[in-house]
Structures are given as structure tokens and as C-alpha cells.
Scaffold this motif. Structure first.
Motif, PDB file in Angstrom:
ATOM      1  N   LEU A  64      10.758 -34.740   9.098  1.00 44.88           N
ATOM      2  CA  LEU A  64       9.797 -33.859   8.433  1.00 44.88           C
ATOM      3  C   LEU A  64      10.487 -32.604   7.902  1.00 44.88           C
ATOM      4  CD1 LEU A  64       6.844 -34.179  10.961  1.00 44.88           C
ATOM      5  CD2 LEU A  64       6.783 -34.896   8.557  1.00 44.88           C
ATOM      6  N   ALA A  65      11.422 -32.078   8.681  1.00 49.60           N
ATOM      7  CA  ALA A  65      12.094 -30.831   8.303  1.00 49.60           C
ATOM      8  C   ALA A  65      12.896 -30.961   7.013  1.00 49.60           C
ATOM      9  CB  ALA A  65      13.012 -30.364   9.437  1.00 49.60           C
ATOM     10  N   VAL A  66      13.387 -32.170   6.722  1.00 51.43           N
ATOM     11  CA  VAL A  66      14.170 -32.369   5.491  1.00 51.43           C
ATOM     12  C   VAL A  66      13.324 -33.041   4.409  1.00 51.43           C
ATOM     13  CG1 VAL A  66      16.357 -32.439   6.732  1.00 51.43           C
ATOM     14  CG2 VAL A  66      15.156 -34.593   6.272  1.00 51.43           C
ATOM     15  N   GLY A  67      12.010 -32.987   4.568  1.00 55.85           N
ATOM     16  CA  GLY A  67      11.112 -33.454   3.516  1.00 55.85           C
ATOM     17  C   GLY A  67      10.789 -34.922   3.550  1.00 55.85           C
ATOM     18  N   GLY A  68      11.093 -35.594   4.662  1.00 53.38           N
ATOM     19  CA  GLY A  68      10.800 -37.017   4.764  1.00 53.38           C
ATOM     20  C   GLY A  68       9.386 -37.278   5.251  1.00 53.38           C
ATOM     21  N   GLU A  69       9.005 -38.541   5.234  1.00 56.34           N
ATOM     22  CA  GLU A  69       7.662 -38.952   5.643  1.00 56.34           C
ATOM     23  C   GLU A  69       7.772 -40.015   6.731  1.00 56.34           C
ATOM     24  OE1 GLU A  69       3.743 -38.730   6.006  1.00 56.34           O
ATOM     25  OE2 GLU A  69       4.886 -37.482   4.595  1.00 56.34           O
ATOM     26  N   PRO A 147      19.366 -26.289  -0.411  1.00 55.24           N
ATOM     27  CA  PRO A 147      18.622 -26.069   0.834  1.00 55.24           C
ATOM     28  C   PRO A 147      17.845 -27.318   1.278  1.00 55.24           C
ATOM     29  CG  PRO A 147      18.286 -24.255  -0.687  1.00 55.24           C
ATOM     30  CD  PRO A 147      18.970 -25.339  -1.464  1.00 55.24           C
ATOM     31  N   LEU A 148      18.230 -27.858   2.413  1.00 55.94           N
ATOM     32  CA  LEU A 148      17.541 -29.027   2.953  1.00 55.94           C
ATOM     33  C   LEU A 148      16.219 -28.656   3.606  1.00 55.94           C
ATOM     34  CD1 LEU A 148      20.175 -31.265   4.813  1.00 55.94           C
ATOM     35  CD2 LEU A 148      18.794 -31.882   2.829  1.00 55.94           C
ATOM     36  N   PHE A 149      16.139 -27.434   4.106  1.00 54.15           N
ATOM     37  CA  PHE A 149      15.008 -27.057   4.960  1.00 54.15           C
ATOM     38  C   PHE A 149      14.066 -26.094   4.242  1.00 54.15           C
ATOM     39  CE2 PHE A 149      18.700 -28.111   7.523  1.00 54.15           C
ATOM     40  CZ  PHE A 149      18.172 -29.060   8.398  1.00 54.15           C
ATOM     41  N   ALA A 150      13.915 -26.284   2.923  1.00 56.12           N
ATOM     42  CA  ALA A 150      13.067 -25.388   2.134  1.00 56.12           C
ATOM     43  C   ALA A 150      11.606 -25.459   2.580  1.00 56.12           C
ATOM     44  CB  ALA A 150      13.187 -25.737   0.651  1.00 56.12           C
ATOM     45  N   ASP A 151      11.160 -26.649   2.984  1.00 48.07           N
ATOM     46  CA  ASP A 151       9.785 -26.817   3.467  1.00 48.07           C
ATOM     47  C   ASP A 151       9.824 -27.718   4.698  1.00 48.07           C
ATOM     48  OD1 ASP A 151       7.090 -27.036   3.887  1.00 48.07           O
ATOM     49  OD2 ASP A 151       6.738 -28.421   2.211  1.00 48.07           O
ATOM     50  N   PRO A 152      10.061 -27.146   5.882  1.00 46.93           N
ATOM     51  CA  PRO A 152      10.241 -27.971   7.088  1.00 46.93           C
ATOM     52  C   PRO A 152       8.945 -28.517   7.686  1.00 46.93           C
ATOM     53  CG  PRO A 152      10.456 -25.662   7.636  1.00 46.93           C
ATOM     54  CD  PRO A 152      10.306 -25.724   6.139  1.00 46.93           C
ATOM     55  N   GLN A 153       7.810 -28.244   7.058  1.00 47.19           N
ATOM     56  CA  GLN A 153       6.514 -28.781   7.493  1.00 47.19           C
ATOM     57  C   GLN A 153       6.249 -28.501   8.985  1.00 47.19           C
ATOM     58  OE1 GLN A 153       5.472 -32.642   5.368  1.00 47.19           O
ATOM     59  NE2 GLN A 153       7.709 -32.869   5.473  1.00 47.19           N
ATOM     60  N   PRO A 154       6.315 -27.253   9.400  1.00 47.10           N
ATOM     61  CA  PRO A 154       6.163 -26.943  10.831  1.00 47.10           C
ATOM     62  C   PRO A 154       4.822 -27.356  11.408  1.00 47.10           C
ATOM     63  CG  PRO A 154       6.061 -24.946   9.505  1.00 47.10           C
ATOM     64  CD  PRO A 154       6.525 -26.042   8.591  1.00 47.10           C
ATOM     65  N   HIS A 155       3.764 -27.355  10.579  1.00 43.52           N
ATOM     66  CA  HIS A 155       2.439 -27.716  11.075  1.00 43.52           C
ATOM     67  C   HIS A 155       2.354 -29.186  11.459  1.00 43.52           C
ATOM     68  CE1 HIS A 155       2.367 -28.922   6.880  1.00 43.52           C
ATOM     69  NE2 HIS A 155       1.260 -29.604   7.080  1.00 43.52           N
ATOM     70  N   ARG A 156       3.294 -29.993  10.985  1.00 37.30           N
ATOM     71  CA  ARG A 156       3.282 -31.421  11.318  1.00 37.30           C
ATOM     72  C   ARG A 156       4.247 -31.769  12.446  1.00 37.30           C
ATOM     73  NH1 ARG A 156       3.852 -35.063   6.070  1.00 37.30           N
ATOM     74  NH2 ARG A 156       3.418 -36.631   7.679  1.00 37.30           N
ATOM     75  N   GLN A 157       5.184 -30.891  12.736  1.00 42.49           N
ATOM     76  CA  GLN A 157       6.147 -31.192  13.781  1.00 42.49           C
ATOM     77  C   GLN A 157       5.520 -31.053  15.172  1.00 42.49           C
ATOM     78  OE1 GLN A 157      10.148 -29.624  13.534  1.00 42.49           O
ATOM     79  NE2 GLN A 157       9.869 -29.079  11.373  1.00 42.49           N
ATOM     80  N   LEU A 158       6.044 -31.852  16.108  1.00 37.04           N
ATOM     81  CA  LEU A 158       5.637 -31.753  17.506  1.00 37.04           C
ATOM     82  C   LEU A 158       6.632 -30.821  18.179  1.00 37.04           C
ATOM     83  CD1 LEU A 158       3.614 -32.762  19.633  1.00 37.04           C
ATOM     84  CD2 LEU A 158       5.242 -34.588  20.163  1.00 37.04           C
ATOM     85  N   ALA A 159       6.306 -29.538  18.193  1.00 39.15           N
ATOM     86  CA  ALA A 159       7.293 -28.530  18.576  1.00 39.15           C
ATOM     87  C   ALA A 159       6.884 -27.665  19.758  1.00 39.15           C
ATOM     88  CB  ALA A 159       7.588 -27.627  17.373  1.00 39.15           C
ATOM     89  N   ASP A 160       5.665 -27.767  20.219  1.00 42.12           N
ATOM     90  CA  ASP A 160       5.210 -26.943  21.335  1.00 42.12           C
ATOM     91  C   ASP A 160       5.877 -27.440  22.620  1.00 42.12           C
ATOM     92  OD1 ASP A 160       3.844 -25.719  23.436  1.00 42.12           O
ATOM     93  OD2 ASP A 160       1.918 -25.748  22.384  1.00 42.12           O
ATOM     94  N   SER A 271       0.685 -36.105  11.674  1.00 42.55           N
ATOM     95  CA  SER A 271      -0.026 -36.072  10.396  1.00 42.55           C
ATOM     96  C   SER A 271      -0.331 -34.656   9.928  1.00 42.55           C
ATOM     97  CB  SER A 271      -1.338 -36.853  10.514  1.00 42.55           C
ATOM     98  OG  SER A 271      -2.245 -36.170  11.381  1.00 42.55           O
ATOM     99  N   GLY A 272      -0.392 -33.708  10.879  1.00 45.14           N
ATOM    100  CA  GLY A 272      -0.774 -32.341  10.519  1.00 45.14           C
ATOM    101  C   GLY A 272      -2.260 -32.147  10.364  1.00 45.14           C
ATOM    102  N   THR A 273      -3.055 -33.143  10.751  1.00 47.29           N
ATOM    103  CA  THR A 273      -4.504 -33.061  10.525  1.00 47.29           C
ATOM    104  C   THR A 273      -5.324 -33.150  11.810  1.00 47.29           C
ATOM    105  OG1 THR A 273      -4.677 -35.459  10.198  1.00 47.29           O
ATOM    106  CG2 THR A 273      -4.232 -34.107   8.248  1.00 47.29           C
ATOM    107  N   VAL A 274      -4.654 -33.232  12.963  1.00 45.25           N
ATOM    108  CA  VAL A 274      -5.386 -33.427  14.213  1.00 45.25           C
ATOM    109  C   VAL A 274      -4.941 -32.387  15.247  1.00 45.25           C
ATOM    110  CG1 VAL A 274      -5.605 -35.910  13.814  1.00 45.25           C
ATOM    111  CG2 VAL A 274      -3.679 -35.041  15.163  1.00 45.25           C
ATOM    112  N   ASP A 275      -5.691 -32.314  16.342  1.00 47.18           N
ATOM    113  CA  ASP A 275      -5.323 -31.495  17.482  1.00 47.18           C
ATOM    114  C   ASP A 275      -4.203 -32.209  18.230  1.00 47.18           C
ATOM    115  OD1 ASP A 275      -5.079 -30.212  19.925  1.00 47.18           O
ATOM    116  OD2 ASP A 275      -7.212 -30.250  20.395  1.00 47.18           O
ATOM    117  N   GLN A 276      -2.979 -31.698  18.108  1.00 47.54           N
ATOM    118  CA  GLN A 276      -1.847 -32.379  18.720  1.00 47.54           C
ATOM    119  C   GLN A 276      -1.971 -32.447  20.239  1.00 47.54           C
ATOM    120  OE1 GLN A 276       1.661 -30.335  17.155  1.00 47.54           O
ATOM    121  NE2 GLN A 276       2.098 -32.123  15.870  1.00 47.54           N
ATOM    122  N   GLY A 277      -2.488 -31.403  20.857  1.00 49.32           N
ATOM    123  CA  GLY A 277      -2.614 -31.388  22.307  1.00 49.32           C
ATOM    124  C   GLY A 277      -3.466 -32.538  22.812  1.00 49.32           C
TER     125      GLY A 277
END
Length: 337
Positions: A64-69, A147-160, A271-277
Motif C-alpha cells: 500500500l505504501a508504494v501505491g500497490g493494491e 518518490p515511492l512513498f508519495a501517497d502511502p495510504q496510511p488509512h488503509r494500513q494495519l499499523a496500530d 480496504s480503508g472502509t471498515v473499523d479495523q479493530g
């Protein structure tokens, strides 16, 4: 295929996720076949599986960080027997009962550490460490170009970090979930995967305080007889639902539906559309409270005088209402079992 472009890089990161996912069913099948699920051997294998799931999350964050799906659809679900993707020499992955031979010849080969100074390998690889090292090199080279990380999509990453907790035999400071948004954090994530899994050279430990062995050395504990496997159920090799007695097939269908829901839930998480917890709680419940007892039950059910069934890890068509389908399968299995 060498990594020359961003598209190549994304394809190789997706391959890393695929490789991590493909190791989990063989590990779980071996674990389910151990009669005492609370034994040290069973819990050692479980600790490896938990970290493989962490590695899936980290490689998906990186993609996701490098713009992949990311893709967690039915088309990426591994089948068995098959070969570990891009491994050289070819390494056959199978669903088998736990044995010293399986641990030594297959599981320790998967997790074999790279030699100190080994050359990174971005196509066919001898060790996973060399493959991940090639990703590190490519990330640095391509990020220097643009820049590889111009849009790392943080809202979609599982980072907590609170969404991941180590289990018995794992240590908190060997690494966990993290946000990947630059080259430094990308390298850090890959180092977690390498040091928890294969390690480098003769290094045995995955953490600074030497509380957690690498996956390779966890398996070595079993292969070398330091941890006894104990009694093992005679699970048939590479079981298939259509080889089971009719009364057992609903249970196998249920297990495979649960396995499919794991993939569906992972897709939701990123997906960035749900409650990850909430989805993480669902994922843990699916794997530990649903798949484990169902897989262990299958492993205990005779299909011949000499063999029992086992988890098949096949794709089950869940349809438009996957959870309703799974509940229906659970009800059907409960009627007979």
C-alpha cells in the motif's frame, strides 16, 4: 523477473505476501495433527503461524505504501500440493501430519537463514532472507529515482501496534505492526520479517533480549528432539473433501468456508472502509476459536482403518452472502456432529 520498475516492485511485494500465506496451511495442518494442542510442540508451531500473519500484514502495508493494491480474493488462495513460489531448488509444500522429517525437510528449508554476505535474489531465491534483501535494494534504488512513498495510504494500513500481541514463545520487542511511509520504515518492516523468520547466518534470536528464537530455530528445537512432538493423529496426506465419507464433508466444507472468511476479512481490514479493530477481533476469532477446533476435529475423524481426515484448505464458494453461507454450513455440520 528482475525488479527494474515500480510495477516490478509491487509485483514482488505481492509475491512476498503470497509466499507468507502459502506457508500457513502446512504449518496449521501439522499443528492440528498433534493430539495435545497444548503441548510445547503445538504451541511452538502456533507461535510461528501468528508471526506469519504479522508478516502478511507488514508486506501488505508495504504494498500500500508504494501505491500497490492488495488482493485477498479466491484467486490468490494457495492449493496443495504445490511448490513454494520461486524457491530454488523447487520445494514442494504439502498438507501432512507432523513429523520430524516434515519439520526438518520442509519447514526448516522454508525458514532457512541466509548466509552472512549472501547475494540478494529478486527472482528465484535460495532463502527468503535473500528475497527480502532484494526488496530492500530495489526500494532504495527506485526511491532515489522518484518518490515511492508519495501517497502511502496510511488509512488503509494495519499499523496500530495494539492490534498485535505476541503469543507464548514470542517476544514483544522482536517487532510488530507499524506504519510504513518512507524508506526507513520500509526497511524496518523487512528487518522484522527477516529476523523473526529466518534470521541471518548463525543468529538464533529474533529479539535483542534473546527471549524469542527465530522460526528456523523454533523448528530446529523439534527436529533435534529438544521438544517432543508427542502422539500424532494419522492425518492423510493432502486431504481433499471429496475423499471423505459423506457424513464428514459438511465439516470440511465448514472449515473451508471459515478459511475463506479469513481471506475476506483480511481484504476488509486493508480496504480503508471498515473499523479495523472490529475486523481484527473477527480475524483472531476465526483462526483461533473457529478454524482450530474444526481443523483439529477433522484431524481426529477416521476415513480408513489407518488414516484420519484433516483440513483441506480448499476454496469454498461463499456466494453473495458469505457469513450467511458459513452459518448455514455450521448448522448443517452441527446436525451430524
Amino acid at each position: 523477473m528482475p525488479i527494474r520498475t515500480v510495477a516490478d516492485l509491487r509485483a514482488h511485494i505481492a509475491l512476498a505476501t503470497k509466499v507468507e500465506l502459502s506457508t500457513i496451511p502446512p504449518y496449521l495442518c501439522a499443528m492440528y495433527s498433534i493430539e495435545d494442542q497444548q503441548s510445547e510442540a503445538a504451541r511452538l508451531i502456533a507461535s510461528v503461524v501468528v508471526e506469519e500473519m504479522l508478516h502478511v500484514a507488514l508486506t501488505t502495508n508495504l504494498l500500500l505504501a508504494v501505491g500497490g493494491e492488495p488482493d485477498f480474493g479466491p484467486g490468490v488462495v494457495p492449493t496443495y500440493p504445490d511448490f513454494l513460489a520461486h524457491h530454488k531448488p523447487p520445494l514442494r509444500l504439502e498438507l501432512r501430519r507432523c513429523s520430524v522429517d516434515l519439520i526438518r525437510d520442509t519447514f526448516m528449508t522454508i525458514e532457512r537463514p541466509q548466509a552472512a554476505g549472501a547475494i540478494p535474489e529478486d527472482d528465484d531465491f535460495e532463502t527468503l532472507g535473500q528475497f527480502y534483501a532484494a526488496l530492500e535494494v530495489a526500494l532504495a534504488d527506485l526511491d532515489a529515482e522518484h518518490p515511492l512513498f508519495a501517497d502511502p495510504q496510511p488509512h488503509r494500513q494495519l499499523a496500530d501496534p495494539s492490534f498485535y500481541s505476541p503469543v507464548t514463545f514470542d517476544a514483544a520487542d522482536s517487532g510488530g505492526l507499524m506504519l510504513i511511509d518512507d524508506l526507513t520504515s520500509a526497511r524496518e518492516a523487512l528487518e522484522v520479517i527477516i529476523h523473526q523468520g529466518e534470521g541471518v547466518g548463525t543468529e538464533r534470536w529474533a529479539d535483542p533480549r534473546h527471549l524469542e528464537l527465530t522460526h528456523f530455530h523454533k523448528f530446529a528445537q523439534i527436529a533435534e528432539g529438544l521438544v517432543a512432538i508427542g502422539p500424532v493423529l494419522p492425518v492423510m496426506a493432502n486431504p481433499k473433501t471429496d475423499r471423505f465419507p459423506a457424513e464428514l464433508r459438511p465439516v470440511s466444507d465448514l472449515f473451508n468456508a471459515l478459511y475463506g472468511l479469513v481471506y475476506l476479512t483480511m481484504g476488509d481490514i486493508f480496504s480503508g472502509t471498515v473499523d479495523q479493530g472490529a475486523r481484527i477481533g473477527r480475524l483472531y476469532a476465526l483462526m483461533s476459536q473457529c478454524m482450530t477446533p474444526t481443523g483439529s476435529y477433522l484431524a481426529s475423524q477416521p476415513v480408513t482403518d489407518a488414516e484420519t481426515a484433516g483440513p483441506t484448505f480448499e476454496v469454498y464458494a461463499l456466494g453473495a452472502e458469505p457469513w450467511i453461507t458459513a452459518f448455514g454450513l455450521a448448522a448443517a455440520a452441527a446436525e451430524q456432529h
